[in-house]
Scaffold this active site. Structure first.
Site, PDB file in Angstrom:
ATOM      1  N   CYS A  94      -4.246  28.883  17.251  1.00 58.04           N
ATOM      2  CA  CYS A  94      -4.073  27.213  17.839  1.00 58.04           C
ATOM      3  C   CYS A  94      -2.955  27.402  18.759  1.00 58.04           C
ATOM      4  CB  CYS A  94      -4.185  26.266  16.704  1.00 58.04           C
ATOM      5  SG  CYS A  94      -5.534  26.212  15.958  1.00 58.04           S
TER       6      CYS A  94
ATOM      7  N   HIS B  60      -5.523  19.051  16.781  1.00 56.43           N
ATOM      8  CA  HIS B  60      -6.144  19.306  15.458  1.00 56.43           C
ATOM      9  C   HIS B  60      -6.900  18.087  14.563  1.00 56.43           C
ATOM     10  CE1 HIS B  60      -3.167  23.016  15.139  1.00 56.43           C
ATOM     11  NE2 HIS B  60      -4.119  23.289  14.763  1.00 56.43           N
TER      12      HIS B  60
ATOM     13  N   GLU C 204      -1.255  17.372  19.278  1.00 61.02           N
ATOM     14  CA  GLU C 204       0.173  18.179  19.199  1.00 61.02           C
ATOM     15  C   GLU C 204       0.991  17.792  20.268  1.00 61.02           C
ATOM     16  OE1 GLU C 204       0.942  19.867  16.646  1.00 61.02           O
ATOM     17  OE2 GLU C 204      -1.120  19.951  15.689  1.00 61.02           O
TER      18      GLU C 204
ATOM     19  N   ARG D 142      -0.026  34.048   9.677  1.00 63.27           N
ATOM     20  CA  ARG D 142      -0.321  34.152   8.125  1.00 63.27           C
ATOM     21  C   ARG D 142      -1.285  35.041   7.616  1.00 63.27           C
ATOM     22  NH1 ARG D 142      -2.894  31.440   4.453  1.00 63.27           N
ATOM     23  NH2 ARG D 142      -3.675  29.822   6.054  1.00 63.27           N
TER      24      ARG D 142
END
Length: 212
Positions: free
Chosen positions: A143, A167, A80, A90
């Site tokens: 994360c 990831h 990332e 979410r």
């Protein structure tokens, strides 16, 4: 140089988390015969995950820290680039927390960039035949929360530690009961990719200026 690599416990009903399953295979590994790797499982829980990492830092005093998480649906291992100061879950975390549009650090900057050589990581993995790509979004779940919190901690601490987030895809075991064509990767390949990523970081303080 001590190295700390973390992986989350399972979440969202999954039987395993490929991040931890791969990371734990690195525990005790020694990079270039002189840099020991310590693996640490952290909870998929807002704030508690970062607290666990801080305890790991107190225990091992690492100069390099890499947090690893699952990104179901991705086809590659993805270092990332940036963490943003936003929790917008979410789904609930493992203790039912589901913040919406909340800042991780109220007085913090909008974003932090990784201090890992992310493009060198991608090139190292691709040269080894492992799908890899730079990601420009770590999402807004735990994360990203950990990624941002870790970078904020290191900035304020001022001890020159390096760190970032990677990831990984679903493990093949997870994809069995998912829709046909769901991307996945064998766990030994994920672990191999993470080991190569650690090697790339140890060997390179500066990144390359290339398109990846």
């Amino acid at each position: 140089m001590e190295i700390l690599v973390t992986g989350f416990d399972p979440f969202d009903g999954e039987p395993i988390n490929p991040a931890w399953e791969a990371v734990k295979r690195l525990d005790g590994k020694v990079i270039d015969r002189q840099h020991p790797v310590h693996a640490l499982m952290i909870p998929t829980v807002r704030y508690e995950a970062l607290s666990a990492i801080k305890r790991g830092i107190e225990r091992f005093d690492p100069q390099l820290m890499i947090a690893v998480g699952q990104a179901g649906g991705r086809m590659a291992i993805t270092p990332e680039r940036v963490a943003i100061n936003c929790d917008d879950f979410r789904i609930p975390d493992n203790k039912g927390n589901q913040p919406i549009d909340e800042m991780i650090v109220p007085d913090g900057p909008a974003a932090y960039f990784s201090t890992l050589p992310i493009k060198r990581i991608v090139m190292r993995l691709m040269a080894a035949g492992i799908p890899a790509q730079v990601s420009n979004s770590a999402g807004t779940f735990v994360c990203n929360h950990v990624f941002y919190g870790l970078m904020d901690f290191m900035k304020k601490e001022g001890k020159g530690r390096r760190g970032g987030f990677i990831h990984v895809p679903y493990a093949m075991e997870q994809a069995v009961n998912k829709p046909l064509g769901t991307p996945s990767m064998e766990l030994h390949q994920i672990a191999r990719g993470l080991a190569l990523a650690v090697e790339a970081v140890v060997e390179n303080e500066r990144d390359l200026t290339v398109n990846r």
